[in-house]
Design a protein around this motif. Structure first.
Motif, PDB file in Angstrom:
ATOM      1  N   VAL A   9      24.683  13.545  -4.996  1.00  0.00           N
ATOM      2  CA  VAL A   9      25.977  13.581  -5.662  1.00  0.00           C
ATOM      3  C   VAL A   9      26.000  12.461  -6.704  1.00  0.00           C
ATOM      4  N   GLU A  10      26.175  12.847  -7.960  1.00  0.00           N
ATOM      5  CA  GLU A  10      26.198  11.852  -9.026  1.00  0.00           C
ATOM      6  C   GLU A  10      27.620  11.326  -9.226  1.00  0.00           C
ATOM      7  N   ILE A  42      32.792   1.520 -12.484  1.00  0.00           N
ATOM      8  CA  ILE A  42      31.340   1.669 -12.592  1.00  0.00           C
ATOM      9  C   ILE A  42      30.981   2.472 -13.833  1.00  0.00           C
ATOM     10  N   LEU A  43      29.738   2.356 -14.237  1.00  0.00           N
ATOM     11  CA  LEU A  43      29.214   3.211 -15.297  1.00  0.00           C
ATOM     12  C   LEU A  43      28.615   4.479 -14.704  1.00  0.00           C
ATOM     13  N   TYR A  44      27.977   4.339 -13.552  1.00  0.00           N
ATOM     14  CA  TYR A  44      27.301   5.482 -12.931  1.00  0.00           C
ATOM     15  C   TYR A  44      27.142   5.201 -11.446  1.00  0.00           C
ATOM     16  N   GLY A  45      27.281   6.229 -10.657  1.00  0.00           N
ATOM     17  CA  GLY A  45      27.041   6.125  -9.227  1.00  0.00           C
ATOM     18  C   GLY A  45      26.329   7.364  -8.730  1.00  0.00           C
ATOM     19  N   VAL A  46      25.548   7.191  -7.689  1.00  0.00           N
ATOM     20  CA  VAL A  46      24.859   8.313  -7.057  1.00  0.00           C
ATOM     21  C   VAL A  46      24.797   8.030  -5.561  1.00  0.00           C
ATOM     22  N   GLY A  58      23.585   4.163  -4.739  1.00  0.00           N
ATOM     23  CA  GLY A  58      23.274   3.171  -5.761  1.00  0.00           C
ATOM     24  C   GLY A  58      24.270   3.317  -6.885  1.00  0.00           C
ATOM     25  N   ARG A  59      24.423   2.259  -7.668  1.00  0.00           N
ATOM     26  CA  ARG A  59      25.341   2.355  -8.798  1.00  0.00           C
ATOM     27  C   ARG A  59      24.908   1.429  -9.915  1.00  0.00           C
ATOM     28  N   GLU A  69      23.528  -3.517 -14.948  1.00  0.00           N
ATOM     29  CA  GLU A  69      22.986  -4.067 -13.713  1.00  0.00           C
ATOM     30  C   GLU A  69      22.970  -2.975 -12.653  1.00  0.00           C
ATOM     31  N   ILE A  70      21.825  -2.819 -12.027  1.00  0.00           N
ATOM     32  CA  ILE A  70      21.680  -1.883 -10.913  1.00  0.00           C
ATOM     33  C   ILE A  70      22.087  -2.634  -9.655  1.00  0.00           C
ATOM     34  N   VAL A  71      23.030  -2.052  -8.911  1.00  0.00           N
ATOM     35  CA  VAL A  71      23.551  -2.726  -7.721  1.00  0.00           C
ATOM     36  C   VAL A  71      23.699  -1.746  -6.562  1.00  0.00           C
ATOM     37  N   ASP A  72      23.794  -2.321  -5.381  1.00  0.00           N
ATOM     38  CA  ASP A  72      24.146  -1.571  -4.167  1.00  0.00           C
ATOM     39  C   ASP A  72      23.183  -0.438  -3.831  1.00  0.00           C
TER      40      ASP A  72
END
Length: 135
Positions: A9-10, A42-46, A58-59, A69-72
């Motif tokens: 799921v994006e 956020i900019l993007y989450g998956v 991840g987000r 920044e890639i986080v979580d």
């Protein structure tokens, strides 16, 4: 044969799944109020769902142009070492292929450097050092 339904799921994971996945995967716990606020920015989450339960996420956060920044990045321990972290990173990198501009910085805190090295991330030492503060 047991059939497992896997969904990618994006979108950012729900607040409850976010907090749960961080905790069980060994990441630091976050306050509920802050998570509610942060997950809308956020900019993007998956995230990955197996048989109705979120097992990984991840987000990406940042300004959307110069700094990302890639986080979580977190995967339920029951599903670690099965390629789900790689799947999350593949989706994150696909976002950058579409959205990132030349010359932008993409950073992360590498708790598992081997995963990120597969996507051409490199340690910055000795040129610079990563730093943080927790309030």
């Amino acid at each position: 044969m047991l059939r497992v339904k896997i969904q990618i799921v994006e979108e950012v994971a729900s607040v409850d799944d976010f907090l749960r996945l961080r905790k069980i995967s060994g990441l630091s716990e976050r306050p509920l109020e802050a998570a509610i606020k942060a997950l809308t920015r956020i900019l993007y989450g998956v995230h990955i769902i197996i048989d109705g339960a979120a097992i990984g996420m991840g987000r990406i956060v940042g300004d959307g142009a110069l700094n990302f920044e890639i986080v979580d990045i977190a995967v339920d321990p029951k599903y670690q070492k099965q390629g789900f972290g790689r799947v999350i990173m593949e989706h994150i990198m696909a976002y950058f292929d579409k959205e990132a501009t030349a010359g932008c910085y993409i950073t992360l805190m590498a708790y598992v450097p081997a995963l990120y090295e597969k996507f051409d991330f490199a340690l910055v030492r000795p040129e610079s050092e990563g730093m943080y503060i927790i309030k």
